[in-house]
Motif scaffolding. Sequence first.
Motif, mmCIF file in Angstrom:
data_model
loop_
_atom_site.group_PDB
_atom_site.id
_atom_site.type_symbol
_atom_site.label_atom_id
_atom_site.label_comp_id
_atom_site.label_asym_id
_atom_site.label_seq_id
_atom_site.Cartn_x
_atom_site.Cartn_y
_atom_site.Cartn_z
ATOM 1 N N VAL A 8 1.322 18.078 0.872
ATOM 2 C CA VAL A 8 1.720 16.954 1.720
ATOM 3 C C VAL A 8 0.687 15.831 1.728
ATOM 4 C CG1 VAL A 8 3.096 18.468 3.202
ATOM 5 C CG2 VAL A 8 0.746 17.930 3.854
ATOM 6 N N PHE A 9 -0.380 15.985 0.962
ATOM 7 C CA PHE A 9 -1.433 14.974 1.022
ATOM 8 C C PHE A 9 -0.966 13.566 0.665
ATOM 9 C CE2 PHE A 9 -5.123 12.507 -0.115
ATOM 10 C CZ PHE A 9 -5.964 12.773 0.958
ATOM 11 N N PRO A 10 0.000 13.391 -0.262
ATOM 12 C CA PRO A 10 0.448 12.015 -0.542
ATOM 13 C C PRO A 10 0.897 11.250 0.700
ATOM 14 C CG PRO A 10 1.238 13.479 -2.249
ATOM 15 C CD PRO A 10 0.612 14.353 -1.206
ATOM 16 N N ALA A 11 1.328 11.941 1.738
ATOM 17 C CA ALA A 11 1.721 11.262 2.979
ATOM 18 C C ALA A 11 0.517 10.620 3.668
ATOM 19 C CB ALA A 11 2.401 12.250 3.928
ATOM 20 N N TYR A 12 -0.678 11.109 3.336
ATOM 21 C CA TYR A 12 -1.906 10.616 3.969
ATOM 22 C C TYR A 12 -2.647 9.587 3.117
ATOM 23 C CZ TYR A 12 -1.348 14.412 7.321
ATOM 24 O OH TYR A 12 -0.845 15.238 8.297
ATOM 25 N N LEU A 13 -2.139 9.288 1.938
ATOM 26 C CA LEU A 13 -2.848 8.353 1.062
ATOM 27 C C LEU A 13 -3.150 7.014 1.736
ATOM 28 C CD1 LEU A 13 -1.176 9.014 -2.412
ATOM 29 C CD2 LEU A 13 -3.517 9.569 -1.710
ATOM 30 N N VAL A 28 -9.041 2.844 -4.264
ATOM 31 C CA VAL A 28 -9.245 3.761 -3.132
ATOM 32 C C VAL A 28 -8.097 4.764 -3.056
ATOM 33 C CG1 VAL A 28 -9.351 3.920 -0.612
ATOM 34 C CG2 VAL A 28 -10.652 2.155 -1.806
ATOM 35 N N LEU A 29 -6.872 4.282 -3.216
ATOM 36 C CA LEU A 29 -5.711 5.172 -3.175
ATOM 37 C C LEU A 29 -5.754 6.175 -4.323
ATOM 38 C CD1 LEU A 29 -2.970 2.543 -2.286
ATOM 39 C CD2 LEU A 29 -3.622 4.482 -0.857
ATOM 40 N N LEU A 30 -6.114 5.708 -5.498
ATOM 41 C CA LEU A 30 -6.184 6.595 -6.658
ATOM 42 C C LEU A 30 -7.257 7.666 -6.454
ATOM 43 C CD1 LEU A 30 -5.287 7.339 -9.517
ATOM 44 C CD2 LEU A 30 -6.935 5.669 -10.391
ATOM 45 N N ASP A 84 0.824 -1.210 0.000
ATOM 46 C CA ASP A 84 0.000 0.000 0.000
ATOM 47 C C ASP A 84 0.863 1.268 0.000
ATOM 48 O OD1 ASP A 84 -2.310 -1.537 -0.045
ATOM 49 O OD2 ASP A 84 -2.483 -1.565 2.143
ATOM 50 N N ARG A 85 1.924 1.270 0.799
ATOM 51 C CA ARG A 85 2.804 2.450 0.781
ATOM 52 C C ARG A 85 3.633 2.485 -0.508
ATOM 53 N NH1 ARG A 85 2.935 1.653 6.589
ATOM 54 N NH2 ARG A 85 1.890 3.437 7.575
ATOM 55 N N TYR A 86 3.897 1.351 -1.082
ATOM 56 C CA TYR A 86 4.551 1.321 -2.399
ATOM 57 C C TYR A 86 3.672 2.034 -3.426
ATOM 58 C CZ TYR A 86 5.723 -0.667 -6.988
ATOM 59 O OH TYR A 86 6.014 -0.826 -8.320
ATOM 60 N N LEU A 87 2.392 1.721 -3.432
ATOM 61 C CA LEU A 87 1.471 2.376 -4.360
ATOM 62 C C LEU A 87 1.340 3.867 -4.040
ATOM 63 C CD1 LEU A 87 -1.260 -0.410 -4.477
ATOM 64 C CD2 LEU A 87 0.290 0.229 -6.334
ATOM 65 N N LEU A 137 2.105 7.332 -6.433
ATOM 66 C CA LEU A 137 1.159 8.433 -6.607
ATOM 67 C C LEU A 137 1.696 9.744 -6.036
ATOM 68 C CD1 LEU A 137 -2.105 6.478 -5.684
ATOM 69 C CD2 LEU A 137 -1.495 7.340 -7.957
ATOM 70 N N SER A 138 2.963 9.744 -5.650
ATOM 71 C CA SER A 138 3.604 10.932 -5.091
ATOM 72 C C SER A 138 4.471 11.615 -6.145
ATOM 73 C CB SER A 138 4.475 10.535 -3.890
ATOM 74 O OG SER A 138 3.692 9.912 -2.893
ATOM 75 N N PRO A 139 4.836 12.876 -5.945
ATOM 76 C CA PRO A 139 5.682 13.576 -6.917
ATOM 77 C C PRO A 139 6.968 12.797 -7.203
ATOM 78 C CG PRO A 139 4.819 15.115 -5.297
ATOM 79 C CD PRO A 139 4.443 13.751 -4.818
ATOM 80 N N ALA A 140 7.340 12.722 -8.468
ATOM 81 C CA ALA A 140 8.476 11.894 -8.887
ATOM 82 C C ALA A 140 9.772 12.280 -8.197
ATOM 83 C CB ALA A 140 8.631 11.965 -10.404
ATOM 84 N N ASP A 141 9.986 13.578 -7.965
ATOM 85 C CA ASP A 141 11.258 14.000 -7.366
ATOM 86 C C ASP A 141 11.343 13.673 -5.875
ATOM 87 O OD1 ASP A 141 9.299 15.917 -6.758
ATOM 88 O OD2 ASP A 141 10.787 17.507 -6.542
ATOM 89 N N ARG A 142 10.199 13.391 -5.245
ATOM 90 C CA ARG A 142 10.193 13.021 -3.830
ATOM 91 C C ARG A 142 10.101 11.498 -3.642
ATOM 92 N NH1 ARG A 142 11.315 17.951 -3.798
ATOM 93 N NH2 ARG A 142 10.548 19.363 -2.193
ATOM 94 N N ARG A 143 9.756 10.807 -4.684
ATOM 95 C CA ARG A 143 9.488 9.365 -4.602
ATOM 96 C C ARG A 143 10.662 8.558 -4.032
ATOM 97 N NH1 ARG A 143 7.501 7.966 -10.062
ATOM 98 N NH2 ARG A 143 5.866 9.458 -9.451
ATOM 99 N N PRO A 144 11.899 8.780 -4.483
ATOM 100 C CA PRO A 144 13.009 7.975 -3.941
ATOM 101 C C PRO A 144 13.185 8.149 -2.435
ATOM 102 C CG PRO A 144 13.687 9.148 -5.927
ATOM 103 C CD PRO A 144 12.365 9.715 -5.520
ATOM 104 N N HIS A 145 12.958 9.359 -1.959
ATOM 105 C CA HIS A 145 13.134 9.622 -0.529
ATOM 106 C C HIS A 145 11.996 9.007 0.286
ATOM 107 C CE1 HIS A 145 16.361 12.333 -1.654
ATOM 108 N NE2 HIS A 145 15.538 12.902 -2.512
ATOM 109 N N LEU A 146 10.785 9.097 -0.242
ATOM 110 C CA LEU A 146 9.659 8.453 0.428
ATOM 111 C C LEU A 146 9.855 6.946 0.462
ATOM 112 C CD1 LEU A 146 6.643 10.468 -1.026
ATOM 113 C CD2 LEU A 146 7.451 10.506 1.330
#
Length: 287
Positions: free
Chosen positions: A238-243, A277-279, A25-28, A32-41
């Motif tokens: 910051v909403f992607p953190a709440y997905l 649901v995540l989408l 779920d956190r992988y998905l 769905l998060s900004p590409a430049d932040r994805r590696p860090h997340l």
Amino acid sequence: MASTTNPPAPSQDICLSMLRELDRDRYLACLLSPADRRPHLAALYAFNAEIARVRGVVREPLPGEIRLQWWRDLLEGNAQGESTGNPVAAGLLTAVETFNLPRQTLVNMIEARIMDLYDDPLPDRNSFEGYAGETASALIQLASLILSPEDAAKSAEAAGHAGVAQAVAGALLLMPIHRSRHQVYLPLDILSATGLDRDSFLKADDRARVSAAVEAFAGLGQEHLVKACKAAPVPPSVFPAYLPVSLVESVLKRASRLGAAVYEQPLQAPQWRRQLVLLKASITRRF
């Protein structure tokens, strides 16, 4: 705006691959998060998955504490050996340095996970909320710092309540596994209010009382989810953190309906439904 320094490509790929296996779920949510932040997340979430699964890969508490100590030493600058040999560690340290993530918060996450290694239940709701605050809530806040250091603090209250709701849902999802390990995550005050103790809850002979305890625990999660929704609006940045929080309500409601049957029947919706649901949450920005 923090200048982003991405982890090396192999580290990024390994973190995402690991996350796909350990926390789909956190992988998905990462995708769905900004590409430049994805590696860090991905690195942050992979770290969380690593410390969360320690109980499942050790037979005794001491080896588990040693594993957790290694991560603590890493963050405190005392780790033995090269951290670059561990792609999750390398990615985590890059995220810490790039976004000035509070190391003490990460250390507190590790410390909280020591409880997972033992079978002693938490005494009351406040203790569980504290555990959830240092694990699930902290993870949301750290992810928010990666997404937008400027906006992260604006949703601190929502993160606190959302994390408790997530932790309740997670404990309910894992109840069959916890039972096999003789672990109980329901606070003792909830058990005693329904006429149970740790052993009688695990035996589950009195299905009516076990159902009442499960319903009360799910109610604790629903209470915090409502408070999270009523808190200050979560900034879009910051909403992607709440997905992942968008998946919590269905688990809590199903657990309330099933009661003691959570030991036998799955609580989690099929993967395809969780993806939808995540989408939807990523589009509506509502969890």
